[in-house]
Design a protein around this motif. Structure first.
Motif, PDB file in Angstrom:
ATOM      1  N   ASN A 217      43.303  45.570  42.709  1.00  0.00           N
ATOM      2  CA  ASN A 217      42.870  45.365  41.322  1.00  0.00           C
ATOM      3  C   ASN A 217      41.351  45.411  41.205  1.00  0.00           C
ATOM      4  N   THR A 218      40.904  45.946  40.066  1.00  0.00           N
ATOM      5  CA  THR A 218      39.472  45.956  39.751  1.00  0.00           C
ATOM      6  C   THR A 218      39.192  45.117  38.506  1.00  0.00           C
ATOM      7  N   GLY A 219      40.137  44.289  38.156  1.00  0.00           N
ATOM      8  CA  GLY A 219      39.988  43.407  37.008  1.00  0.00           C
ATOM      9  C   GLY A 219      41.302  42.722  36.702  1.00  0.00           C
ATOM     10  N   LEU A 265      38.955  37.392  33.995  1.00  0.00           N
ATOM     11  CA  LEU A 265      38.502  36.653  35.171  1.00  0.00           C
ATOM     12  C   LEU A 265      37.439  37.443  35.939  1.00  0.00           C
ATOM     13  N   PRO A 266      36.508  36.760  36.597  1.00  0.00           N
ATOM     14  CA  PRO A 266      35.483  37.460  37.377  1.00  0.00           C
ATOM     15  C   PRO A 266      36.117  38.304  38.493  1.00  0.00           C
ATOM     16  N   ARG A 267      35.644  39.538  38.615  1.00  0.00           N
ATOM     17  CA  ARG A 267      36.212  40.433  39.633  1.00  0.00           C
ATOM     18  C   ARG A 267      36.019  39.895  41.039  1.00  0.00           C
ATOM     19  N   THR A 268      34.937  39.172  41.250  1.00  0.00           N
ATOM     20  CA  THR A 268      34.672  38.639  42.597  1.00  0.00           C
ATOM     21  C   THR A 268      35.745  37.651  43.034  1.00  0.00           C
ATOM     22  N   ARG A 273      42.685  40.155  46.455  1.00  0.00           N
ATOM     23  CA  ARG A 273      43.588  39.005  46.503  1.00  0.00           C
ATOM     24  C   ARG A 273      45.023  39.428  46.199  1.00  0.00           C
ATOM     25  N   ARG A 274      45.983  38.798  46.891  1.00  0.00           N
ATOM     26  CA  ARG A 274      47.395  39.007  46.598  1.00  0.00           C
ATOM     27  C   ARG A 274      47.930  37.947  45.635  1.00  0.00           C
ATOM     28  N   SER A 275      47.311  36.788  45.624  1.00  0.00           N
ATOM     29  CA  SER A 275      47.755  35.716  44.744  1.00  0.00           C
ATOM     30  C   SER A 275      46.554  34.955  44.211  1.00  0.00           C
ATOM     31  N   LEU A 276      46.725  34.400  43.021  1.00  0.00           N
ATOM     32  CA  LEU A 276      45.671  33.622  42.374  1.00  0.00           C
ATOM     33  C   LEU A 276      46.269  32.290  41.942  1.00  0.00           C
ATOM     34  N   THR A 277      45.652  31.201  42.354  1.00  0.00           N
ATOM     35  CA  THR A 277      46.068  29.882  41.885  1.00  0.00           C
ATOM     36  C   THR A 277      45.135  29.458  40.762  1.00  0.00           C
ATOM     37  N   VAL A 278      45.711  29.337  39.581  1.00  0.00           N
ATOM     38  CA  VAL A 278      44.952  29.048  38.367  1.00  0.00           C
ATOM     39  C   VAL A 278      45.134  27.578  37.992  1.00  0.00           C
ATOM     40  N   GLN A 298      46.455  43.359  35.033  1.00  0.00           N
ATOM     41  CA  GLN A 298      45.523  43.805  36.061  1.00  0.00           C
ATOM     42  C   GLN A 298      45.171  45.271  35.853  1.00  0.00           C
ATOM     43  N   GLN A 299      43.974  45.622  36.281  1.00  0.00           N
ATOM     44  CA  GLN A 299      43.529  47.012  36.233  1.00  0.00           C
ATOM     45  C   GLN A 299      43.556  47.578  37.649  1.00  0.00           C
ATOM     46  N   VAL A 300      44.334  48.649  37.821  1.00  0.00           N
ATOM     47  CA  VAL A 300      44.429  49.335  39.109  1.00  0.00           C
ATOM     48  C   VAL A 300      44.285  50.832  38.847  1.00  0.00           C
ATOM     49  N   ASN A 301      43.335  51.445  39.535  1.00  0.00           N
ATOM     50  CA  ASN A 301      43.060  52.885  39.340  1.00  0.00           C
ATOM     51  C   ASN A 301      42.758  53.201  37.878  1.00  0.00           C
ATOM     52  N   GLY A 302      42.079  52.300  37.222  1.00  0.00           N
ATOM     53  CA  GLY A 302      41.655  52.523  35.843  1.00  0.00           C
ATOM     54  C   GLY A 302      42.687  52.207  34.786  1.00  0.00           C
TER      55      GLY A 302
END
Length: 350
Positions: A217-219, A265-268, A273-278, A298-302
């Motif tokens: 993901n890029t976003g 969310l911040p790209r950094t 990441r495979r998972s995000l704990t919010v 999520q943004q993948v390949n634009g």
């Protein structure tokens, strides 16, 4: 309870008279409920189940697919269901009953579980209908007694839901005539009705859940369905323990209460990441911080697509369990029927 002198023989008779709940499965929702029970008994995570299946070889258990299965969003393949049960350490001698239940449902393919309207309403999409309660669904032809009771409950719920929907439309139209305007002097329309259940927490409270995303993901966007009839809800967001943003305060709207609030969310914090704990933590509100549904884009390949969804509320224990959802200082939980604004471009807010 009557007593019998020959305990061993009577125990066998009781076992014959009390078949496994799996043998009584008659609809997709029954199957989903029992699968969720097995997952709860396993007391583990979807990540661990995926690892167990990978170690065993054979059918894989992608977490997103298992989450969809446990939330009732899709009817599983038999091989995937069996692999899931094995990963939950269900004894081998119990698996044939599960396979028979799957085969019964596959033949009938009762239209349960594909909740087309459970996702966030997007521009161009239809507004979801109220979700019927599982115990109120009509049983298949030939099921006596229980089927009649379920049909009667289903009919009563349908009448109740219809009455509620009509009353909401009438109230909204009356409110529109009194004080709602589209900015050009005309009255606003009745909006797009949606029924959903959710939860809310207050001072000192928070909620937590874990979602899956693509490592490429890029976003990532976090989208929350909320009731803006409660004004000025403000909370902080952390992702994997790092500050990630805030749910900013929104003005209250007593006529069109549903909104889909978006936080990018911040790209950094999401890249690789495979998972995000919010974690959402209460800061302030006129009443409380409410949440009904989270959609993770999520943004993948634009290209933007949905990576995961978390359906919050007492009617969705499987979704909450599969995303490790927890709430602190809960102040409310239950269903609501509200409307999105008439114009689709007004449904999403930042």
């Amino acid at each position: 309870m009557s007593e019998h002198p020959d305990g061993d023989e009577d125990a066998g008779a009781v076992r014959q008279a009390s078949p496994s709940p799996v043998e009584s499965v008659t609809c997709h929702e029954d199957l989903v409920r029992l699968l969720a029970e097995q997952f709860a008994r396993a007391d583990t995570s979807l990540r661990e189940l995926q690892l167990r299946a990978d170690r065993a070889g054979g059918t894989r258990l992608p977490r997103a697919t298992c989450a969809d299965m446990l939330a009732g969003r899709r009817f599983p393949r038999k091989a995937l269901m069996v692999a899931f049960l094995r990963a939950c350490q269900v004894p081998e001698d119990q698996l044939p009953a599960w396979e028979r239940a799957w085969e019964r449902l596959r033949v009938t393919r009762m239209p349960a579980g594909r909740e087309e309207g459970r996702g966030i309403v997007t521009p161009g999409g239809a507004a979801p209908a109220a979700r019927p309660a599982g115990p109120g669904e009509a049983a298949p032809a030939g099921v006596l007694g229980r089927g009649r009771r379920r049909a009667a409950v289903s009919a009563a719920l349908a009448v109740l839901a219809a009455a509620l929907a009509v009353s909401v439309v009438i109230d909204q139209r009356a409110a529109s005539r009194r004080d709602a305007s589209d900015g050009s002097g005309g009255s606003a329309g009745p909006g797009h009705l949606v029924s959903d259940d959710g939860r809310a927490f207050g001072p000192g409270g928070s909620s937590r859940f874990t979602v899956s995303v693509d490592t490429a993901n890029t976003g990532v966007r976090l989208i929350r369905r909320l009731d803006v009839g409660v004004a000025s809800q403000y909370a902080t967001i952390t992702v994997n323990g790092a500050p990630a943003g805030v749910w900013r305060e929104l003005p209250g709207d007593g006529t069109y209460k549903w909104r889909d609030q978006v936080v990018e969310l911040p790209r950094t914090l999401t890249a690789g990441r495979r998972s995000l704990t919010v974690v959402n933590t209460f800061v302030s509100s006129s009443l409380g911080f409410n949440e009904f549904l989270y959609v993770i884009e999520q943004q993948v390949n634009g290209d933007w697509s949905i990576a995961d969804t978390v359906d919050v509320g007492p009617h969705h224990p499987a979704s909450e369990a599969s995303h490790d959802y927890h709430i602190v200082a809960e102040g409310w939980a239950g269903p609501q029927t509200f409307a999105y604004p008439p114009r689709e471009e007004d449904w999403r807010v930042e």
